[in-house]
Design an enzyme around this catalytic site. Structure first.
Site, PDB file in Angstrom:
ATOM      1  N   ASP A  92       0.802  -1.224   0.000  1.00 49.06           N
ATOM      2  CA  ASP A  92       0.000   0.000   0.000  1.00 49.06           C
ATOM      3  C   ASP A  92       0.833   1.271   0.000  1.00 49.06           C
ATOM      4  OD1 ASP A  92       1.039  -0.057   2.598  1.00 49.06           O
ATOM      5  OD2 ASP A  92      -0.810  -0.854   3.448  1.00 49.06           O
ATOM      6  N   GLU A 114      -0.194  -9.059  -1.378  1.00 50.60           N
ATOM      7  CA  GLU A 114      -0.760  -8.579  -0.126  1.00 50.60           C
ATOM      8  C   GLU A 114      -1.975  -7.690  -0.406  1.00 50.60           C
ATOM      9  OE1 GLU A 114       1.362  -7.516   3.963  1.00 50.60           O
ATOM     10  OE2 GLU A 114       1.044  -5.710   2.758  1.00 50.60           O
ATOM     11  N   GLU A 128      -1.987   4.939   3.202  1.00 47.18           N
ATOM     12  CA  GLU A 128      -1.956   3.527   2.823  1.00 47.18           C
ATOM     13  C   GLU A 128      -3.342   2.964   2.495  1.00 47.18           C
ATOM     14  OE1 GLU A 128       1.753   4.339   5.211  1.00 47.18           O
ATOM     15  OE2 GLU A 128      -0.372   4.843   5.410  1.00 47.18           O
ATOM     16  N   HIS A 200       6.843   4.563  13.145  1.00 49.57           N
ATOM     17  CA  HIS A 200       7.096   5.406  11.974  1.00 49.57           C
ATOM     18  C   HIS A 200       5.827   5.951  11.327  1.00 49.57           C
ATOM     19  CE1 HIS A 200       5.932   1.737   9.857  1.00 49.57           C
ATOM     20  NE2 HIS A 200       5.724   2.483   8.798  1.00 49.57           N
ATOM     21  N   ARG A 202       2.773   7.735   9.727  1.00 53.78           N
ATOM     22  CA  ARG A 202       2.511   9.160   9.531  1.00 53.78           C
ATOM     23  C   ARG A 202       1.442   9.670  10.502  1.00 53.78           C
ATOM     24  NH1 ARG A 202       3.530  12.256   4.814  1.00 53.78           N
ATOM     25  NH2 ARG A 202       4.198  10.320   3.818  1.00 53.78           N
ATOM     26  N   HIS A 232      13.710   5.198  12.805  1.00 53.10           N
ATOM     27  CA  HIS A 232      13.386   5.453  11.399  1.00 53.10           C
ATOM     28  C   HIS A 232      14.097   6.714  10.932  1.00 53.10           C
ATOM     29  CE1 HIS A 232      10.889   6.124   7.791  1.00 53.10           C
ATOM     30  NE2 HIS A 232      10.582   4.840   7.896  1.00 53.10           N
TER      31      HIS A 232
END
Length: 401
Positions: A92, A114, A128, A200, A202, A232
């Site tokens: 994604d 996936e 995503e 990590h 967003r 990250h």
């Protein structure tokens, strides 16, 4: 053509590339967007994968709109130059969405590895959830990691014949990497409980992640734990986490670990706190309880199976649940012994077997035929014996398992 750009994509597509390399009728062309370039280059080498092209589209603190425009333009160029028969994307990411879109513009069929993960909230996780739904409208093959993911696709109107439940390729790669035995775990201490933390997302960045840093610090304050945080590279992630955690003697902060070292570290820990999707799938294979630091998850199978718990981002709740698992051996063992719902390590063979079967049998309605393979006299009896999801092999025989 296999399009990837992030470390998780490399991890999950490497088994697919290796399966293609082992097949006499497939030739993988690996194209990297460089979305995680610093982490991706050593990752690909460790996974035995060579990138044929690196698009170099990243900019510091870029907006998604700018990245998307540059990616579609660059991918259009490389697709026109290489003219692949199929474009494969995974998951994604913005790279995956743009790879599917650029292939669609050239009327090249897309395979989505996936496929079918859903939260139903376009803004969580962002972007995503939007990306994977867009790819779902473009793809020809939908390789779902679980039956729940496959059901999502069928409910959205995807023809059942185009949806295959394969298991997740991350399990293939985890077993492959541990067999290599090349990684070293990164914890400093012995005799303490070991907590691995990865953050990590967003939607967690900023105040939410600063709150999570406070919860992690409270765990380290216990004195009986070592917290390991592979940091990250995102500047925003670092700005959110470092002020609250730097300098604490119970917190080990490391630059991102290479995949061999990460898998060894995962195998050595007692508890995982994460907002990563891939880690939710990997940790249960090694018997590691997972606390998911998100408001939603597109992997509810892990919650249902009892291998993970969705605890959100409230610092008090995170601290309380982590403390429970550290202090109550029975609670910890119940999660550690649950069955992983994400696969058996054979997903890549199922994926490639299904694509070979479909591409070399152009009589099936709406199935693309690979030009060179379909015209060179290759017979189905000569195909490699990849297992496919319906219990048959690509040569039409019944699989023994």
């Amino acid at each position: 053509m296999v399009v990837l750009g992030t470390r998780p994509e490399a991890i999950k597509l490497a088994p697919v590339v290796r399966a293609m390399d082992a097949s006499p009728v497939c030739e993988p062309i690996v194209v990297s967007s460089g979305q995680h370039r610093e982490m991706l280059t050593p990752m690909l080498a460790a996974l035995g994968v060579r990138a044929h092209a690196d698009l170099g589209v990243m900019r510091d603190r870029q907006r998604l709109s700018g990245l998307t425009g540059r990616l579609v333009t660059a991918l259009d160029t490389v697709i026109r130059d290489e003219r692949p028969d199929v474009v494969i994307v995974q998951g994604d990411t913005t790279t995956a969405m743009c790879g599917a879109l650029a292939a669609s513009y050239e009327q090249i069929p897309v395979a989505h590895v996936e496929a079918g993960l859903r939260t139903g909230n376009l803004y969580n996780p962002f972007p995503e959830e939007l990306n994977r739904q867009l790819i779902g409208r473009i793809a020809h093959w939908h390789f779902a990691p679980t039956e729940r993911a496959a059901a999502h696709l069928r409910a959205e109107g995807i023809p059942a014949a185009d949806v295959l439940t394969t298991g997740n390729t991350v399990i293939d790669n985890l077993h492959w990497m541990l067999r290599q035995g090349t990684g070293e775990q990164a914890f400093r201490t012995t005799g303490k409980r070991r907590i691995l933390v990865t953050l990590h997302r967003r939607e967690n960045q900023g105040s939410g992640m600063r709150g999570l840093a406070g919860a992690v610090r409270r765990l380290a304050d216990r004195g009986d734990c070592e917290v390991l945080l592979p940091l990250h590279r995102s500047p925003t992630v670092r700005e959110s986490l470092l002020p609250g955690l730097s300098g604490h003697p119970g917190v080990t902060i490391r630059e991102p670990l290479g995949y061999p070292d990460f898998t060894a570290t995962l195998a050595a820990c007692d508890l995982v706190l994460t907002d990563s999707g891939g880690v939710q799938e990997e940790a249960p294979s090694l018997g590691k309880p997972v606390l998911v630091l998100r408001a939603t998850t597109e992997r509810p199978e892990a919650i249902d199976a009892g291998v993970a718990r969705l605890v959100g981002t409230d610092p008090d709740e995170v601290f309380a649940m982590a403390s429970l698992l550290l202090d109550d051996a029975d609670e910890h063992d119940r999660m550690a012994r649950a069955v992983n719902p994400f696969g058996d390590g054979e997903a890549a063979d199922r994926i490639i077997g299904a694509m070979i079967r479909d591409c070399l049998r152009p009589d099936a309605e709406n199935r693309p035929a690979l030009g060179p393979a379909a015209s060179n006299g290759t017979a189905t009896g000569d195909l490699p014996r990849h297992t496919v999801s319906d219990g048959t092999r690509a040569d039409g025989a019944v699989a023994s398992d």
